[in-house]
Design a protein around this motif. Structure first.
Motif, PDB file in Angstrom:
ATOM      1  N   CYS A  68       0.735  -1.363   0.043  1.00 42.50           N
ATOM      2  CA  CYS A  68       0.218   0.014   0.043  1.00 42.50           C
ATOM      3  C   CYS A  68       0.615   1.216  -0.025  1.00 42.50           C
ATOM      4  N   ILE A  70       0.546   3.839   1.647  1.00 42.80           N
ATOM      5  CA  ILE A  70       0.969   4.414   3.076  1.00 42.80           C
ATOM      6  C   ILE A  70       2.297   4.045   3.616  1.00 42.80           C
ATOM      7  N   ALA A  97       1.729  -4.881   6.273  1.00 40.44           N
ATOM      8  CA  ALA A  97       2.512  -3.891   5.597  1.00 40.44           C
ATOM      9  C   ALA A  97       3.499  -3.156   6.395  1.00 40.44           C
ATOM     10  N   LEU A  98       2.714  -2.649   7.511  1.00 38.98           N
ATOM     11  CA  LEU A  98       3.512  -2.098   8.615  1.00 38.98           C
ATOM     12  C   LEU A  98       4.649  -3.000   9.344  1.00 38.98           C
ATOM     13  N   THR A 283      -7.935  -3.294  12.140  1.00 42.45           N
ATOM     14  CA  THR A 283      -6.461  -3.545  12.627  1.00 42.45           C
ATOM     15  C   THR A 283      -6.459  -4.028  13.880  1.00 42.45           C
ATOM     16  N   ILE A 312      -7.424   2.568   0.656  1.00 41.37           N
ATOM     17  CA  ILE A 312      -6.329   2.658   0.182  1.00 41.37           C
ATOM     18  C   ILE A 312      -5.976   1.308  -0.688  1.00 41.37           C
ATOM     19  N   PHE A 314      -4.702  -2.018  -1.647  1.00 41.38           N
ATOM     20  CA  PHE A 314      -3.954  -2.855  -1.203  1.00 41.38           C
ATOM     21  C   PHE A 314      -4.086  -3.115   0.436  1.00 41.38           C
ATOM     22  N   CYS A 315      -5.098  -2.570   0.845  1.00 38.42           N
ATOM     23  CA  CYS A 315      -5.305  -2.325   2.341  1.00 38.42           C
ATOM     24  C   CYS A 315      -6.049  -3.392   2.720  1.00 38.42           C
ATOM     25  N   GLU A 316      -5.399  -4.583   3.132  1.00 38.86           N
ATOM     26  CA  GLU A 316      -6.000  -5.906   3.482  1.00 38.86           C
ATOM     27  C   GLU A 316      -7.052  -5.844   4.642  1.00 38.86           C
ATOM     28  N   PRO A 317      -6.727  -4.938   5.752  1.00 37.71           N
ATOM     29  CA  PRO A 317      -7.600  -4.899   6.928  1.00 37.71           C
ATOM     30  C   PRO A 317      -8.986  -4.408   6.497  1.00 37.71           C
TER      31      PRO A 317
END
Ligand code: SF4
Ligand code: SF4
Lengths: 363, 439
Positions: A68, A70, A97-98, A283, A312, A314-317
């Motif tokens: 993503c 972000i 991602a994070l 999340t 956003i 590709f934001c899976e959550p």
């Protein structure tokens, strides 16, 4: 509508002022973290939600194109020196991602500042609370090492109360939003200043706005905005022009962080309680039904006629919840729309056209 | 428990099903191999036995109604607790992989996509959700879960996915949250947290199972898990031999029992048999690739729908893929399992899978494998819909090239979604990679 936009100090001014007064800066990635803990060490948390409009090619040398924007932009911003002002970097574990970004920073990129990852439990059980309190204790020990300070429990409680007060005012701003003399853009500029202003400065600003006389609340078709972050902020103006207004939100950067005050007299537990008792958030592992109830309840309270999921890419959550969440909302008479965006794209016309069409349907 | 259902289960699974599956195995053993034996060794004999074993597992799933409780679990979940409580355990990830190898994953995932699940989501999750929504599956029928158990030690994605399942099936979702290990060692408070959750899960699992947990059975399940994982690791380590007796593609095919049937005696027997066959190959000097010139590493999940293509493509050029971070993950934790201390050791074991550890740890694992298996290169499958495994690969590849001095290729694809596999581009990139490996 008349907008009395309050004068909000910029990030740069705030950071400069804080540093000149002897403070330090913690750059913080999304979403949840203990502001009070950082402040007790003399660190001002300054959040990094992307940001948009950075040259993302720097991050693209480390992250694949399916990550993503972000995470990609945060890394790009760091690599071009955007976080040089920070004395440490906090990476909460909000998602895969994070998690990956935090790990990359520690293992491969090694910025000059120390990087502190922070794991957030995905439940609300006693074990989650105990763990999060312990995680904050571990962060305390790390901050002790870099700042040379050792705030007492009383210092921590003082800091917590200051944040609770600011958060109380933030919640009040959200509640009184329809009657505040602010359009959507001004409102989000104001509440998003919580991302970098010291709690006491934010509280002062919030009070000044809350003290202004209420105005007429009819601004257009009322909607709820859900997602991570309302970027680019031009979205808000564009929606207003089309005759819509966001009367409430379920945004990771805003409404999902309306933390209630804590109960415990143990400062670490109290900070943990506040985060775990916040509004539902994918999340943090909130069940879909809880999110649906929250959105339906918010719509009843505010009169919102629909929800815009501003996602956003590709934001899976976010993406996982949407089909069932939308179906449940629809069954409750609350229609919704999904638009997917990338922080690095200008607001696409196609997104606006879809929102306009949605406004026509719900309006 | 319903006696008629039990009888039906016994008849269809243990008597009739067993006989039919055995007959199918014997026929399969006689069939000529489906892959190109000019370049590859014939398939392992034990492969037919694996199919029989796995076939029985899925067959049993079809007859659980009324006689066995069913748990759907993530691949890294502490399955020993469920085994000790007699659950029939189903791994949606494994089922999705079966759909991938059977080349029906896209069709099934499309059902989820039509229902609104984005194509950017993990293709295992899409395949599973598609199967749930449509009933389509190559294994006959999936039993409805009584319970879901999600362990975050592989990714957070599983929790989002299982929340969808929990909402759909309206059954309890038990969460074992395993804090990500960024540094060399997990923090003590993180291990304590996992242990506490395991203990707290027991009453929930007991309630769903309708019976009490028996400590002796738990220790037994842990022992069987440990033994199977040890055997699996031994098998993988046999690939240090030159030529390697089996390839990573063989490992991918034979790994189903270690993933979905840990804690069962049949799994231990199966891997003991496989180890014997692998040793026979070594004794006979047989390599998985007939003309093994170069040996390489595979990182990340398999590309399930192109296993044979990749195995043949590389074998034809004398390249044997002999080690993989992925298959290794099901063996490397074996030493941590202590059947005498089930809860403490489960907490430590389940927090340490490679996917729950940092990008630097993965690089260190790859470097170690390069040395131990004497590898000449590495293929890092950049898996479009598995972010947790893929993030970090760009730096890992650079370090492998720079610090280890081997060619390393980032191969873009997806583990289950063949629409993300561009065959021509893959062939070009693999050809260039093989050239870099040299003569
Ligand atoms: S946008 Fe979504 S995927 Fe990206 S960092 Fe935020 S929560 Fe994670
Ligand atoms: S393939 Fe990757 S994202 Fe999907 S379940 Fe496995 S680890 Fe998670």
């Amino acid at each position: 509508m008349e907008t009395n936009t309050p004068a909000i100090p910029s990030r740069t001014e705030t950071i400069r002022g804080f540093k000149e007064a002897g403070g330090k800066i913690a750059a913080v990635l999304p979403i949840h973290y203990p502001r009070a803990l950082l402040r007790a060490f003399g660190l001002l948390p300054v959040e990094v939600w992307g940001p948009p409009r950075v040259d993302s090619s720097h991050g693209a040398a480390h992250l694949q194109p399916y990550v993503c924007s972000i995470a990609l932009n945060a890394l790009s911003f760091l690599l071009v020196g955007g976080l040089d002002v920070a004395d440490c970097i906090i990476v909460p574990h909000a998602c895969d991602a994070l998690q990956g970004l935090g790990s990359l920073l520690l293992d491969f990129i090694s910025p000059r500042q120390p990087v502190f990852p922070l794991y957030l439990p995905r439940g609300r059980r006693e074990s989650d609370l105990q763990f999060l309190a312990d995680e904050f204790r571990a962060l305390y020990a790390r901050l002790e090492r870099i700042t040379g300070r050792s705030p007492t429990d009383a210092d921590l409680m003082k800091s917590i109360r200051r944040e609770e007060l600011a958060d109380g005012l933030l919640a009040e701003l959200h509640r009184r939003r329809p009657s505040l003399p602010l359009d959507d853009l001004a409102f989000y500029r104001l509440i998003r200043s919580r991302e970098y202003l010291p709690a006491e400065a934010f509280a002062e600003l919030a009070r000044s706005v809350l003290e202004t006389p209420p105005t007429d609340s009819s601004r257009g078709v009322p909607l709820i905005l859900s997602g991570i972050v309302p970027e680019p902020m031009a979205l808000l103006e564009a929606v207003a022009r089309m005759g819509g207004t966001f009367v409430a939100d379920d945004l990771a950067c805003a409404g999902r962080r309306l933390y209630p005050p804590g109960d415990s007299e143990d400062p670490f537990r109290r900070m943990a309680e506040r985060i775990l008792n916040g509004p539902p958030d994918p999340t943090r592992g909130s069940p879909i039904a809880e999110r649906a109830d929250h959105l339906i309840g918010t719509a009843h309270k505010t009169g919102a006629r629909g929800v815009v999921f501003y996602i956003i890419k590709f934001c899976e959550p976010e993406l996982f919840d949407l089909p069932l969440l939308r179906r449940t909302l629809q069954e409750a008479g609350l229609p919704s729309l999904i638009v997917e965006v990338d922080l690095n794209d200008p607001l696409p016309q196609q997104v606006l056209t879809r929102i306009e069409a949605f406004l026509e349907v719900v309006g | 428990m319903n006696p008629i259902a039990s009888l039906r289960y016994h008849w269809n699974v243990n008597l009739l099903g067993r006989a039919i599956l055995r007959w199918q195995r014997i026929r399969a053993q006689r069939r000529p191999p489906r892959w190109d034996t000019r370049y590859l060794a014939p398939p392992l004999k034990v492969g037919a036995r694996m199919k029989e074993l796995v076939g029985r597992h899925w067959l049993a799933g079809r007859y659980t109604k009324g006689c066995r409780k069913v748990a759907w679990v993530t691949s890294g979940a502490p399955v020993e607790l469920l085994k000790a409580l007699d659950f029939y355990v189903l791994y949606p990830e494994n089922h999705a992989a079966i759909c991938g190898t059977a080349r029906v994953a896209v069709e099934i995932a499309s059902e989820a996509e039509s229902a609104g699940y984005s194509r950017d989501l993990c293709s295992y999750a899409r395949t599973d959700i598609g199967a749930v929504l449509s009933g389509k599956t190559p294994v006959g029928r999936l039993p409805r879960p009584d319970l879901l158990l999600a362990c975050t030690n592989i990714c957070q994605t599983v929790l989002y996915w299982y929340r969808v399942l929990a909402h759909h099936f309206r059954v309890p979702l038990v969460l074992i949250d395993t804090p990500f290990v960024y540094t060399e060692e997990a923090a003590e408070h993180a291990v304590r947290y996992v242990r506490r959750q395991l203990e707290e899960a027991v009453p929930l699992l007991e309630k769903a199972a309708g019976k009490r947990l028996n400590e002796r059975r738990l220790r037994q399940a842990a022992l069987l898990s440990k033994r199977a994982s040890e055997l699996w690791l031994e098998i993988l380590q046999r690939c240090r031999h030159r030529p390697a007796p089996i390839s990573v593609f063989d490992q991918f095919v034979q790994m189903a029992p270690i993933v979905e049937m840990r804690g069962e005696p049949a799994t231990v027997d199966f891997y003991a048999t496989m180890l014997r066959e692998v040793d026979e190959r070594i004794a006979g000097g047989m390599g998985a690739v007939r003309n093994e010139r170069k040996r390489v590493l595979w990182d990340n999940l398999p590309i399930w729908y192109r296993l044979r293509y990749l195995a043949e493509f590389l074998a034809r050029r004398g390249v044997a893929v002999v080690a993989s971070t992925y298959t290794n993950a099901w063996g490397e934790l074996a030493p941590l399992i202590d059947p005498d201390e089930p809860f403490e050791s489960m907490a430590r074991t389940y927090i340490y899978p490679i996917l729950n550890r940092g990008t630097g740890h993965k690089l260190a694992t790859m470097k170690r494998m390069v040395e131990e298996y004497q590898l000449n290169g590495a293929i890092l499958h950049s898996d479009r819909s598995c972010k947790p495994y893929s993030i970090g690969q760009m730096d890992q590849r650079d370090r492998l090239i720079r610090e280890v001095g081997i060619p390393a290729l980032l191969l873009e694809a997806d583990h289950n979604d063949s629409r993300a596999f561009a065959e021509e581009q893959v062939a070009t990139r693999l050809t260039a990679f093989v050239e870099m490996l040299g003569e």
